[in-house]
Design an enzyme around this catalytic site. Structure first.
Site, PDB file in Angstrom:
ATOM      1  N   SER A   1      31.125 -53.556 -48.146  1.00 62.21           N
ATOM      2  CA  SER A   1      31.615 -54.891 -48.398  1.00 62.21           C
ATOM      3  C   SER A   1      30.548 -55.944 -48.192  1.00 62.21           C
ATOM      4  O   SER A   1      29.650 -55.802 -47.370  1.00 62.21           O
ATOM      5  CB  SER A   1      32.825 -55.135 -47.504  1.00 62.21           C
ATOM      6  OG  SER A   1      32.678 -56.334 -46.809  1.00 62.21           O
ATOM      7  N   LYS A   2      30.698 -56.991 -48.980  1.00 57.11           N
ATOM      8  CA  LYS A   2      29.778 -58.118 -48.872  1.00 57.11           C
ATOM      9  C   LYS A   2      29.832 -58.672 -47.463  1.00 57.11           C
ATOM     10  O   LYS A   2      28.844 -59.084 -46.908  1.00 57.11           O
ATOM     11  CB  LYS A   2      30.232 -59.256 -49.792  1.00 57.11           C
ATOM     12  CG  LYS A   2      30.044 -59.013 -51.242  1.00 57.11           C
ATOM     13  CD  LYS A   2      30.294 -60.304 -51.997  1.00 57.11           C
ATOM     14  CE  LYS A   2      30.472 -60.002 -53.464  1.00 57.11           C
ATOM     15  NZ  LYS A   2      30.500 -61.151 -54.307  1.00 57.11           N
ATOM     16  N   ARG A   3      31.056 -58.689 -46.937  1.00 57.34           N
ATOM     17  CA  ARG A   3      31.240 -59.331 -45.645  1.00 57.34           C
ATOM     18  C   ARG A   3      30.408 -58.700 -44.544  1.00 57.34           C
ATOM     19  O   ARG A   3      29.980 -59.343 -43.623  1.00 57.34           O
ATOM     20  CB  ARG A   3      32.720 -59.336 -45.260  1.00 57.34           C
ATOM     21  CG  ARG A   3      33.393 -60.627 -45.633  1.00 57.34           C
ATOM     22  CD  ARG A   3      34.850 -60.561 -45.280  1.00 57.34           C
ATOM     23  NE  ARG A   3      35.462 -59.380 -45.876  1.00 57.34           N
ATOM     24  CZ  ARG A   3      36.372 -58.655 -45.271  1.00 57.34           C
ATOM     25  NH1 ARG A   3      36.771 -58.957 -44.067  1.00 57.34           N
ATOM     26  NH2 ARG A   3      36.887 -57.606 -45.884  1.00 57.34           N
ATOM     27  N   PHE A   4      30.222 -57.401 -44.636  1.00 57.14           N
ATOM     28  CA  PHE A   4      29.436 -56.748 -43.595  1.00 57.14           C
ATOM     29  C   PHE A   4      27.944 -56.763 -43.935  1.00 57.14           C
ATOM     30  O   PHE A   4      27.137 -56.194 -43.214  1.00 57.14           O
ATOM     31  CB  PHE A   4      29.927 -55.320 -43.372  1.00 57.14           C
ATOM     32  CG  PHE A   4      31.360 -55.276 -42.945  1.00 57.14           C
ATOM     33  CD1 PHE A   4      31.741 -55.794 -41.715  1.00 57.14           C
ATOM     34  CD2 PHE A   4      32.341 -54.764 -43.770  1.00 57.14           C
ATOM     35  CE1 PHE A   4      33.063 -55.786 -41.319  1.00 57.14           C
ATOM     36  CE2 PHE A   4      33.666 -54.757 -43.388  1.00 57.14           C
ATOM     37  CZ  PHE A   4      34.036 -55.274 -42.154  1.00 57.14           C
ATOM     38  N   GLY A   5      27.646 -57.394 -45.056  1.00 56.06           N
ATOM     39  CA  GLY A   5      26.239 -57.527 -45.434  1.00 56.06           C
ATOM     40  C   GLY A   5      25.560 -56.182 -45.623  1.00 56.06           C
ATOM     41  O   GLY A   5      24.352 -56.073 -45.483  1.00 56.06           O
TER      42      GLY A   5
END
Ligand code: GLU
Length: 482
Positions: free
Chosen positions: A250-254
């Protein structure tokens, strides 16, 4: 296939290029090229709130770096443009109105408050079709009066909408489970649900390739094709890429950004090659493949229906294979910025350092850590010289360092072959084993327990002057130790 294949990649410019999105684009590209078709880039920027500045440029940059070449797109006209959704507003309105005329959609004037009152327990609501059967006169009167409205899909009642996904097989959804969703919002913006259909049709897309999040909405989109009397495209939905058994990348976890991997020192072709294998296995079982090989071998049968786990260790390994397969010159070109960033940047001959590193790193960002020690030299622990198997103790080491100094002094042309010959000859003259001399010489040159490369390679990097300076310093240390 009877007509020219046309596929598209339709990223939303909402941030960086996620590995999963890039894989979707890559498969659409491979499928088009494999079939001699066209590949189209479309920017889906109707969700203005989620837009991120610079994200469109990042899409272009990513595709160029990844070697994914499109035939038509915002900067490559192919007669189906504009290829940016926000520039197609008039088209969506025209087609939404047409769909109303065809009986596949209707005007809805329900207020926000009314819609909110329909909320179910979990905060979602299904539209109750309140405006579905307004008379034509009433609709006209309300439009003339300037009332705000949306246009909704008129989902036929009592039908089952089915299609055969090329990856997942038959997918059916009953119309009872499909809401009369909004196609055109009150501000004139289309929803994804509508825009994807209109654009894919007008752009002549024959095969829609995208993530599984759209798998079960596709029957709903197909009803729009049907209402227009348009031929439906074929579909290939792709399962997600997971970080582990339970979590999507996920983008959120980079942890899934193409450009981050580039910055970490992965080669674009290795990333692209690796992500191609996340969800696709060629019949040949090949792993390291050029883009042309992937194009040649790409086949729908090899696509997996289960999600794949992103394994950075494997991508690292593959990247290492790419690095080792490079010519010396190519490797020098890609590694030079990392050598420059290290503490030894500019101190020694970067080409020799590059040669030393080519077989010793899997990703380029490992380089500085591996060579920083070359820039530092001072007192070190003399126990490093003690090597029982080689029968080296401090006395032997002292002898060996003297021999190395003598050898190094005699070298005129500074290269590995010449240094090695001189050391071997000097060891022989002194009646020592060249292994003992080289082992001690390596410690004396570096003051390190382990180094990437032995004495000869270290000396080659350091140059004659610095090698002699270090050897003499070490000789002094060994003498003091007595
Ligand atoms: N803009 C959509 C996304 O980024 C594209 C979906 C599609 O390919 O139709 O998820």
């Amino acid at each position: 296939m009877d007509k020219t294949v046309r596929t598209r990649f339709a990223p939303s410019p909402t941030g960086f290029m996620h590995i999963g999105n890039l894989r979707t684009g890559l498969y659409a590209y491979l499928f088009a090229r494999h079939n001699g078709g066209k590949f189209i880039l479309r920017i889906e920027d109707t969700d203005r709130e989620r837009m991120v500045e610079g994200a469109v440029d990042m899409v272009y940059r990513t595709l160029a770096t990844a070697g994914i070449d499109y035939d038509e797109g915002p900067d490559r006209d192919g007669g189906c443009g504009p290829y940016i959704q926000s520039l197609r507003m008039g088209i969506y309105r025209e087609y939404a109105e047409k769909l109303v005329e065809l009986g596949g959609a209707y005007y809805c004037f329900c207020s926000k408050e009314r819609l909110e009152s329909l909320h179910g327990e979990n905060g979602t609501h299904t539209y109750d079709k309140h405006c579905r059967n307004l008379s034509a006169d009433e609709v006209k009167a309300r439009l003339d009066a300037g009332e705000p409205y949306v246009i909704r899909q008129k989902v036929p009642e009592g039908v089952v909408s089915s299609y055969t996904d090329m990856v997942f097989g038959e997918i059916s959804v009953s119309s009872e489970d499909i809401e009369d969703g909004v196609l055109l919002k009150s501000d004139g913006m289309p929803t994804y649900n509508f825009a994807n259909v209109v654009d894919d049709h007008l752009m002549g897309i024959t095969h829609v390739i995208r993530g599984t999040e759209y798998l079960s909405s596709t029957p709903k989109y197909n009803l729009i094709y049907d209402a227009f009397g348009w031929e439906r495209p074929r579909y290939m939905h792709l399962p997600p890429i997971m970080k582990d058994a339970s979590r999507k990348l996920s983008k959120r976890f980079g942890d899934a950004n193409f450009e981050d991997f580039l910055a970490k020192g992965y080669l674009p072709q290795a990333i692209v090659n690796y992500i191609a294998l996340l969800g696709w296995c060629p019949k040949s079982n090949m792993e390291k493949m050029t883009m042309d090989e992937m194009i040649e071998q790409f086949d729908v049968d090899g696509l997996s229906i289960s999600s794949s786990i992103f394994d950075e260790t494997k991508m690292r390994w593959l990247n290492g294979e790419y690095l080792r397969a490079m010519s010396e010159e190519e490797f020098y070109r890609v590694s030079a910025p990392y050598i420059a960033k290290s503490k030894v940047g500019g101190k020694y001959d970067d080409r020799i350092i590059a040669q030393l590193m080519q077989t010793r790193v899997d990703i380029l960002s490992e380089i500085p850590d591996k060579i920083d020690f070359l820039a530092e030299f001072g007192e070190y622990d003399l126990n490093m010289y003690v090597h029982q198997k080689m029968k080296v103790d401090l006395n032997v080491a002292k002898q060996a360092v003297k021999v190395s100094i003598e050898a190094v002094e005699a070298v005129d042309e500074w290269n590995e072959t010449a240094i090695k010959e001189a050391v071997v000859a000097a060891a022989e003259r002194a009646g020592m084993k060249s292994g003992q001399v080289m082992f001690s010489m390596r410690v004396a040159l570096t003051g390190q327990p382990v180094t990437p490369g032995g004495a000869i390679e270290m000396a080659a990097v350091l140059g004659k002057e610095e090698s002699l300076r270090r050897l003499r310093f070490s000789e002094g240390l060994l003498e003091k130790a007595e």
